[in-house]
Design an enzyme around this catalytic site. Structure first.
Site, PDB file in Angstrom:
ATOM      1  N   THR A  35     -46.300   7.840  36.413  1.00  5.59           N
ATOM      2  CA  THR A  35     -45.408   8.035  37.555  1.00  5.59           C
ATOM      3  C   THR A  35     -44.151   8.783  37.117  1.00  5.59           C
ATOM      4  O   THR A  35     -43.962   9.077  35.934  1.00  5.59           O
ATOM      5  CB  THR A  35     -44.996   6.688  38.165  1.00  5.59           C
ATOM      6  OG1 THR A  35     -44.010   6.062  37.312  1.00  5.59           O
ATOM      7  CG2 THR A  35     -46.176   5.758  38.329  1.00  5.59           C
ATOM      8  N   LYS A  39     -40.210  10.918  32.228  1.00  6.72           N
ATOM      9  CA  LYS A  39     -39.103  11.290  31.332  1.00  6.72           C
ATOM     10  C   LYS A  39     -37.866  10.411  31.497  1.00  6.72           C
ATOM     11  O   LYS A  39     -36.928  10.507  30.712  1.00  6.72           O
ATOM     12  CB  LYS A  39     -38.711  12.753  31.584  1.00  6.72           C
ATOM     13  CG  LYS A  39     -39.760  13.749  31.160  1.00  6.72           C
ATOM     14  CD  LYS A  39     -39.329  15.174  31.430  1.00  6.72           C
ATOM     15  CE  LYS A  39     -39.531  15.569  32.863  1.00  6.72           C
ATOM     16  NZ  LYS A  39     -40.942  15.697  33.244  1.00  6.72           N
ATOM     17  N   GLU A  44     -45.199  12.000  24.385  1.00  8.29           N
ATOM     18  CA  GLU A  44     -45.416  13.407  24.039  1.00  8.29           C
ATOM     19  C   GLU A  44     -45.320  14.315  25.262  1.00  8.29           C
ATOM     20  O   GLU A  44     -44.779  15.425  25.197  1.00  8.29           O
ATOM     21  CB  GLU A  44     -46.790  13.563  23.380  1.00  8.29           C
ATOM     22  CG  GLU A  44     -47.116  14.981  22.927  1.00  8.29           C
ATOM     23  CD  GLU A  44     -46.190  15.464  21.832  1.00  8.29           C
ATOM     24  OE1 GLU A  44     -45.377  16.367  22.111  1.00  8.29           O
ATOM     25  OE2 GLU A  44     -46.283  14.936  20.709  1.00  8.29           O
ATOM     26  N   VAL A  49     -42.130  16.421  27.140  1.00  7.03           N
ATOM     27  CA  VAL A  49     -41.726  17.801  26.857  1.00  7.03           C
ATOM     28  C   VAL A  49     -42.975  18.624  26.578  1.00  7.03           C
ATOM     29  O   VAL A  49     -43.717  18.339  25.635  1.00  7.03           O
ATOM     30  CB  VAL A  49     -40.782  17.881  25.636  1.00  7.03           C
ATOM     31  CG1 VAL A  49     -40.353  19.324  25.399  1.00  7.03           C
ATOM     32  CG2 VAL A  49     -39.567  16.980  25.828  1.00  7.03           C
ATOM     33  N   GLY A  84     -48.885  22.542  42.374  1.00  4.80           N
ATOM     34  CA  GLY A  84     -48.602  21.350  41.567  1.00  4.80           C
ATOM     35  C   GLY A  84     -47.778  21.593  40.326  1.00  4.80           C
ATOM     36  O   GLY A  84     -47.706  20.739  39.440  1.00  4.80           O
ATOM     37  N   ASP A 113     -34.596  18.644  35.208  1.00  2.00           N
ATOM     38  CA  ASP A 113     -35.814  18.384  34.436  1.00  2.00           C
ATOM     39  C   ASP A 113     -35.712  18.971  33.034  1.00  2.00           C
ATOM     40  O   ASP A 113     -36.065  18.334  32.050  1.00  2.00           O
ATOM     41  CB  ASP A 113     -37.016  18.962  35.178  1.00  2.00           C
ATOM     42  CG  ASP A 113     -38.332  18.577  34.537  1.00  2.00           C
ATOM     43  OD1 ASP A 113     -38.615  17.376  34.457  1.00  2.00           O
ATOM     44  OD2 ASP A 113     -39.068  19.487  34.102  1.00  2.00           O
ATOM     45  N   LYS A 140     -35.458  17.265  29.129  1.00  7.27           N
ATOM     46  CA  LYS A 140     -36.355  17.635  28.031  1.00  7.27           C
ATOM     47  C   LYS A 140     -35.592  18.013  26.775  1.00  7.27           C
ATOM     48  O   LYS A 140     -35.939  17.577  25.665  1.00  7.27           O
ATOM     49  CB  LYS A 140     -37.260  18.789  28.477  1.00  7.27           C
ATOM     50  CG  LYS A 140     -38.273  18.395  29.543  1.00  7.27           C
ATOM     51  CD  LYS A 140     -39.094  19.594  30.015  1.00  7.27           C
ATOM     52  CE  LYS A 140     -40.110  19.175  31.075  1.00  7.27           C
ATOM     53  NZ  LYS A 140     -40.891  20.317  31.587  1.00  7.27           N
TER      54      LYS A 140
END
Length: 815
Positions: free
Chosen positions: A555, A579, A606, A609, A664, A678, A682
């Protein structure tokens, strides 16, 4: 001659007794047999209940007695033709009348003495043996009935009488070895004292009866028929992968029996051991299966560990204090107290400093033992030289058993390492000088997990079972499940990993299946599941307490990310593409990493990123090998790279963003990607994994979006805002085109500082030719100074993200 013993499950009812008859009839064609039978299934417990109720002067004992009577009469009616029932019915009514009188006596006086209890409990075998003898005779088997009380002689220790082997052997030879019938049938468990009083041989007494008879008659084999196909490598009810042991030594069998292998009662072996008479454990319901052969010699496969067993309902007693050091006689007093109160010690350990003694006993004796020991050491306790006895309940003992363990180094290490990796805490350890047994005391609640963990380690050819609990089955989650289904056989055959999905959950429903969910129709199973609840989801995982448990979060939910700590604290590994946790406050990130180390539960992310690219794993390996990250340059958003690679003179910016959303590549709300949040997360994660303490607010975000776009409150408004500012985006494109450059959204980390923003990338730069949804990362380190270490590839999409999650699962499997 052969001796056959049939236990309570084998003679539980008329149908089972018919199976017993078939076995006896077949063997009697070629061999003389001595057959020993137990009470009908459940009858001994009913006798105990009726005796207890009677001793408490409770009228309910009569109802229990009626159940006993009914059970026996029904078996007679089903097995024996009406015209042949009169004799056995007369016997039953006579003996049942006597039993009723004994129970009435207990009711009147309000107690049961050990002597009276022996008489009452013996009726189970006496009644069953008479019924079975009559049935055999009615079926044409040459069968003689022999009352064990006339031949097996004991002392007057009621409840667990000691056998007089000299007299017993003489009686058995005279009455059974020399009998003319092809089959001699006798009740187990019962005997009589030299003075003629009824006695019993204690728990497992029917096995003991059979062994006594086998030794006295020099039988060629003692067959013990039960409801399982021999002794197993572990309890098959708890360990589904357990297999029957084909051959085992007397010593190994005794160790396994002592530690809970209930198919054999340990004293059973003693009478046949000296004469080296084989014991064959067979399954009444599957008579053609090999079972387990117990002989003098061990198995031919030279396995160091032959079986894993356990005893539940154990309590630990600990006596400690400075007053014990160097004082002779403390241990003697300790064990004398337990001996006087007839408390059996299962396991002993004592510190070499003599500062403490710890023993394991049956939980039912714990309170009595503590009271007796505290009383014995009252003086030392009053002077604070010794502390009062500490009792720890709800414990269990697990044991590795094998004759060849002594010649194999490192078994203890393998045992404790396997348990430790699954957070099974070991309270006490003991190993005999013979090195045939390694025992450990653990929490009772961990028994199933411990047995399965050890069985997997020592018996399953290193096939490791991974139990997955998957939260989120949308685009990424569905692809992940599909990949597992596709690769399941490959993983088992080539990597020795057995991956099972135990639970699934989406925002509406959740479904658990301990044996593993079929991935062919998981959607239907989930749809029929219970209401989703993240807290209940965790509680169920915790209560199942399965080895190698992994929580998989597919999720982007902050509430789910907030639960990681409780999973790690219970030694449940966490694999996530979410994240939020790793980019949250540094203190939370650091706590999760520390919990992972403390509880030996991997925390892998993993896919945070670069989706499936091995970016974080490579970074970890660089740091672990002693290298130091000095600078990171990266294009980390597959969605933004897709957008700017497809934005040109022919396509409006808003159209490209919508296309990225449909395919997507972006979050459901594209503003999350385009705002740079986002990418900030990262680069923050990469900086932290490089060893730097940064917060999200420390990262400079040079947004390319107009302020009005950033302030929109929903997706529809956001798209309208993009359209209204198309000139702004067109100008960005034209500027890059005029400078022979391409637009890339770049993340940088240099000298402890991080930033993200849109940049014009010249032709000679490694980022210039980055196509589609690809990501690229340049690691500059103390080793990679001039030419960076470059990782490049697809960095967005459900398939590659799912494969990255899958890769983390495999990493844990190889851990």
């Amino acid at each position: 001659m052969k001796v056959l013993k049939f236990g309570g499950t084998s003679v539980a009812n008329a149908e089972n007794i018919q199976l017993v008859k078939n076995i006896v009839q077949q063997q009697a064609n070629s061999k003389r047999l001595c057959v020993v039978v137990s009470a009908l299934g459940g009858v001994t417990d009913l006798l105990l209940d009726s005796a207890f109720l009677a001793s408490q002067q409770k009228e309910e004992y009569r109802e229990t007695f009626m159940l006993i009577e009914k059970k026996h009469l029904e078996v007679v009616k089903k097995l024996i033709p009406v015209q042949q029932q009169s004799s056995v019915m007369s016997f039953l009514k006579r003996e049942l009348n006597t039993l009723e009188t004994l129970l009435e006596g207990a009711f009147l006086i309000g107690e049961t003495t050990p002597k009276l209890l022996d008489k009452i409990l013996g009726y189970g075998e006496l009644l069953s043996s008479k019924i079975i003898h009559s049935y055999f005779s009615a079926e044409g088997i040459s069968c003689a009935y022999k009352d064990s009380r006339k031949f097996i002689k004991t002392n007057n220790q009621f409840g667990k009488a000691v056998v007089n082997f000299e007299i017993t052997q003489k009686n058995l030879i005279e009455n059974i070895a020399e009998a003319e019938a092809q089959v001699c049938l006798m009740p187990g468990f019962v005997a009589s004292s030299l003075s003629g009083d009824s006695t019993t041989l204690g728990r497992g007494g029917s096995d003991y009866t059979a062994a006594i008879a086998a030794a006295a008659l020099n039988a060629e084999v003692l067959e013990i028929w039960t409801d399982v196909s021999g002794m197993f490598t572990a309890n098959p009810r708890l360990v589904k992968q357990a297999v029957a042991i084909e051959k085992i030594s007397y010593q190994e069998a005794m160790e396994l029996s002592h530690f809970g292998a209930k198919v054999l009662y340990p004293p059973t072996i003693q009478p046949v051991l000296a004469k080296e008479i084989p014991i064959h454990i067979k399954n009444t319901f599957l008579p053609d299966e090999k079972g387990t052969l117990i002989t003098k010699n061990t198995n031919g496969k030279n396995r160091p560990v032959r079986g894993i067993s356990h005893i539940e309902n154990i309590s630990l007693l600990s006596l400690e204090g400075p007053g014990m050091v160097g004082i002779p006689g403390i241990s003697k007093r300790f064990f004398e107290v337990l001996s006087v109160d007839q408390i059996s010690v299962v396991l002993i350990t004592q510190a070499s400093s003599e500062h403490s003694i710890c023993v394991a006993i049956a939980s039912e004796d714990a309170e009595k033992a503590k009271e007796a020991l505290d009383h014995s050491f009252t003086y030392e306790i009053s002077l604070h030289r010794i502390k009062p006895v500490v009792v720890e309940n709800d414990q269990a003992i697990i044991a590795l058993v094998g004759d060849n363990m002594k010649s194999h180094q490192g078994l203890s290490g393998k045992m404790f390492s396997a348990l430790g990796k699954n957070n099974v805490n070991i309270r006490v350890i003991a190993q005999g000088a013979s090195e045939r047994n390694i025992s450990a005391v653990i929490k009772k609640e961990d028994v199933k997990k411990a047995l399965n963990t050890l069985h997997e380690r020592f018996f399953e050819e290193n096939v490791k079972q991974l139990n997955l609990f998957v939260m989120g089955v949308g685009n990424v989650g569905a692809k992940f499940l599909k990949q597992i289904q596709q690769q399941k056989n490959f993983l088992k055959e080539n990597l020795k990993l057995n991956v099972r999905v135990i639970a699934l959950s989406n925002s509406r429903k959740m479904h658990f299946q301990e044996g593993g969910i079929s991935l062919k129709n998981w959607e239907a199973q989930l749809e029929n599941g219970e209401k989703a609840d993240k807290d209940l989801f965790f509680q169920k995982i915790k209560s199942m307490n399965l080895r190698n448990s992994i929580f998989v979060d597919n999720t982007a939910n902050d509430l789910i990310a907030a639960t990681y700590a409780q999973y790690l604290k219970n030694s449940i590994s966490v694999v996530t593409c979410n994240k939020i946790a790793s980019s949250s406050a540094y203190q939370n990130y650091a706590e999760l990493k520390q919990l992972s180390r403390d509880y030996n539960a991997p925390f892998l992310f993993e896919t945070n990123v670069g989706a499936g690219l091995p970016i974080i794993d490579t970074l970890k390996n660089l740091v672990a090998s002693g290298d130091k990250i000095t600078k990171i340059q990266a294009v980390l958003s597959g969605s933004l790279n897709f957008v700017f690679n497809n934005f040109d003179d022919d396509h409006e910016f808003v159209e490209v963003v919508k296309q990225a959303q449909v395919e997507g590549y972006t979050e459901p709300d594209p503003k999350i990607d385009l705002s740079g949040i986002d990418v900030m997360r990262k680069i923050l994660i990469l900086a932290r994994e490089s060893g730097y303490q940064l917060e999200l607010d420390d990262i400079q975000n040079e947004s390319f979006l107009p302020e009005e776009c950033l302030k929109t409150e929903n997706v529809e408004e956001f798209f309208k805002s993009l359209e209204s500012h198309k000139d702004h985006f067109n100008q960005l494109f034209k500027s890059a085109q005029q400078n022979n450059s391409r637009l890339k959204y770049v993340a940088q980390f240099d000298n402890g500082k991080a930033s993200v923003g849109l940049e014009e990338i010249p032709q000679q730069h490694p980022f210039y030719n980055l196509e589609g949804k690809d990501n690229i990362v340049l690691f500059y380190t103390e080793r990679y100074v001039e030419q960076p270490l470059i990782i490049k590839g697809a960095g967005a999409g459900s398939d590659v993200t799912a494969s990255g999650i899958f890769a983390d699962i495999i990493r844990i499997g190889n851990y």
